[in-house]
Motif scaffolding. Structure first.
Motif, mmCIF file in Angstrom:
data_model
loop_
_atom_site.group_PDB
_atom_site.id
_atom_site.type_symbol
_atom_site.label_atom_id
_atom_site.label_comp_id
_atom_site.label_asym_id
_atom_site.label_seq_id
_atom_site.Cartn_x
_atom_site.Cartn_y
_atom_site.Cartn_z
ATOM 1 N N THR A 1 2.705 1.845 -9.332
ATOM 2 C CA THR A 1 2.042 0.805 -10.097
ATOM 3 C C THR A 1 1.900 1.250 -11.541
ATOM 4 O O THR A 1 1.271 2.280 -11.802
ATOM 5 C CB THR A 1 0.649 0.514 -9.526
ATOM 6 O OG1 THR A 1 0.760 0.231 -8.136
ATOM 7 C CG2 THR A 1 0.018 -0.669 -10.223
ATOM 8 N N ARG B 1 -0.301 -2.355 -15.638
ATOM 9 C CA ARG B 1 -0.109 -3.521 -14.785
ATOM 10 C C ARG B 1 1.000 -4.417 -15.330
ATOM 11 O O ARG B 1 0.948 -5.637 -15.193
ATOM 12 C CB ARG B 1 -1.405 -4.337 -14.659
ATOM 13 C CG ARG B 1 -2.551 -3.599 -14.012
ATOM 14 C CD ARG B 1 -2.300 -3.345 -12.550
ATOM 15 N NE ARG B 1 -3.443 -2.709 -11.900
ATOM 16 C CZ ARG B 1 -3.417 -2.185 -10.694
ATOM 17 N NH1 ARG B 1 -2.299 -2.212 -10.003
ATOM 18 N NH2 ARG B 1 -4.482 -1.620 -10.176
ATOM 19 N N THR C 1 6.711 -5.354 -12.697
ATOM 20 C CA THR C 1 7.448 -4.392 -11.882
ATOM 21 C C THR C 1 8.596 -5.121 -11.189
ATOM 22 O O THR C 1 8.376 -6.124 -10.513
ATOM 23 C CB THR C 1 6.529 -3.745 -10.829
ATOM 24 O OG1 THR C 1 5.561 -2.936 -11.486
ATOM 25 C CG2 THR C 1 7.329 -2.866 -9.877
ATOM 26 N N LEU D 1 2.006 -4.616 -3.921
ATOM 27 C CA LEU D 1 1.846 -4.653 -5.372
ATOM 28 C C LEU D 1 1.050 -5.875 -5.807
ATOM 29 O O LEU D 1 0.166 -5.790 -6.662
ATOM 30 C CB LEU D 1 3.218 -4.646 -6.036
ATOM 31 C CG LEU D 1 4.016 -3.336 -5.946
ATOM 32 C CD1 LEU D 1 5.464 -3.564 -6.353
ATOM 33 C CD2 LEU D 1 3.383 -2.254 -6.812
ATOM 34 N N GLU D 2 1.352 -7.024 -5.213
ATOM 35 C CA GLU D 2 0.660 -8.254 -5.599
ATOM 36 C C GLU D 2 -0.815 -8.215 -5.210
ATOM 37 O O GLU D 2 -1.664 -8.717 -5.965
ATOM 38 C CB GLU D 2 1.358 -9.448 -4.949
ATOM 39 C CG GLU D 2 2.730 -9.744 -5.551
ATOM 40 C CD GLU D 2 3.438 -10.893 -4.873
ATOM 41 O OE1 GLU D 2 4.387 -11.438 -5.463
ATOM 42 O OE2 GLU D 2 3.069 -11.244 -3.734
ATOM 43 N N THR E 1 -0.486 -6.493 -9.467
ATOM 44 C CA THR E 1 0.697 -6.189 -10.277
ATOM 45 C C THR E 1 1.692 -7.343 -10.209
ATOM 46 O O THR E 1 2.093 -7.747 -9.117
ATOM 47 C CB THR E 1 1.387 -4.906 -9.771
ATOM 48 O OG1 THR E 1 0.487 -3.802 -9.890
ATOM 49 C CG2 THR E 1 2.653 -4.614 -10.572
ATOM 50 N N GLN F 1 8.276 -1.044 -14.854
ATOM 51 C CA GLN F 1 8.656 -0.194 -13.735
ATOM 52 C C GLN F 1 9.759 -0.870 -12.938
ATOM 53 O O GLN F 1 9.816 -2.093 -12.842
ATOM 54 C CB GLN F 1 7.442 0.040 -12.832
ATOM 55 C CG GLN F 1 7.693 0.825 -11.565
ATOM 56 C CD GLN F 1 7.712 2.317 -11.805
ATOM 57 O OE1 GLN F 1 8.621 2.822 -12.454
ATOM 58 N NE2 GLN F 1 6.710 3.028 -11.297
#
Length: 266
Positions: free
Chosen positions: A16, A20, A23, A50-51, A55, A96
């Protein structure tokens, strides 16, 4: 914070971005076999993790062949659509890139050197070997003939695939699928019953255990273990059990709340 163990060093790497920022998650699937489905499923769960953490994610599919078949089978498994790869240009604000791919020594359903599976869609090599970013490696999977050939058993197959550590090779037969189906039916029935009880918040220690599990190298089997302990806990009220399972299902995608209101609770 979600971390992934770097297969090159064995050490954890933050998945992560600190800011933020966007990605990009790229699923590298040479062909629509069992290993390819497992790779795409891990990518789907990674995106969900991630969500949940807030992110923003851009999902990309780099498939060398059988894209239509892959999408059809992925849809049955509840895998959300990935955008077809067009190029490797970073997205606006991209911070990322995570590449989900079969482990270099993964022996898929037919013998092929993964290094020769070059993508033609601009998504890079199908094994991700020549692209930068953090690698999330997935061990090979095999399905016995005739296993999970129908849509009705697809969610049970999803659970069976998620119940094993992603770094371990997996051979699934009819007995494995039946066991996963029974577990899924039992949990859905329990969730439907708990939904009729007074609501209660997820206990902080339980929420922390769930997050700690999936944020540690995306350890989904550990998440399932937490749910099993919550089910049998003598201190977690039914309403809190319901909220716990509904929350965890945001990651798992098993439709655990599907049977609410479908019949008389136990």
């Amino acid at each position: 914070m979600l971390s992934i163990n770097d297969p090159r060093t064995g050490g954890p790497v933050a998945a992560t971005p600190a800011r933020r920022g966007l990605t990009r998650v790229v699923a590298h699937v040479p062909r629509p076999d069992a290993t390819g489905l497992r790779v795409l499923l891990v990518a789907d769960v990674l995106v969900r993790a991630l969500e949940i953490g807030g992110t923003p994610v851009w999902t990309v599919l780099s498939a060398a062949e059988g894209r239509a078949e892959l999408r059809a089978r992925a849809g049955q498994l509840g895998i959300r659509p990935f955008e077809d790869a067009q190029d490797t240009t970073p997205g606006l604000g991209e911070a990322q890139v995570l590449h989900v791919l079969a482990a270099p020594d993964a022996d898929t359903d037919r013998d092929t050197d993964a290094d020769t599976d070059a993508g033609t869609d601009g998504g890079g090599p199908a094994d991700g070997g020549a692209v930068g970013g953090l690698r999330v490696e997935v061990a090979p999977a095999r399905l016995a003939a005739g296993v999970a050939d129908d849509a009705d058993s697809a969610t049970a197959l999803r659970l069976a695939l998620l119940a094993r550590p992603r770094r371990e090779p997996l051979d699934l037969g009819a007995a494995d699928l039946a066991e996963a189906g029974d577990r899924l039916e039992h949990w859905r029935g329990a969730v439907a019953t708990w939904a009729t009880r007074p609501s209660g918040p997820i206990p902080d220690p339980v929420r922390d255990q769930l997050r700690a599990a999936w944020e540690d190298d995306l350890d989904v089997p550990a998440v399932l273990d937490v749910l099993s302990r919550v089910e049998t806990s003598g201190t977690v009220p039914d309403g809190a059990r319901f909220e716990t399972y509904a929350y965890a299902d945001r990651l798992l995608g098993l439709e655990l709340t599907r049977d609410i209101g479908r019949g008389a609770p136990a």
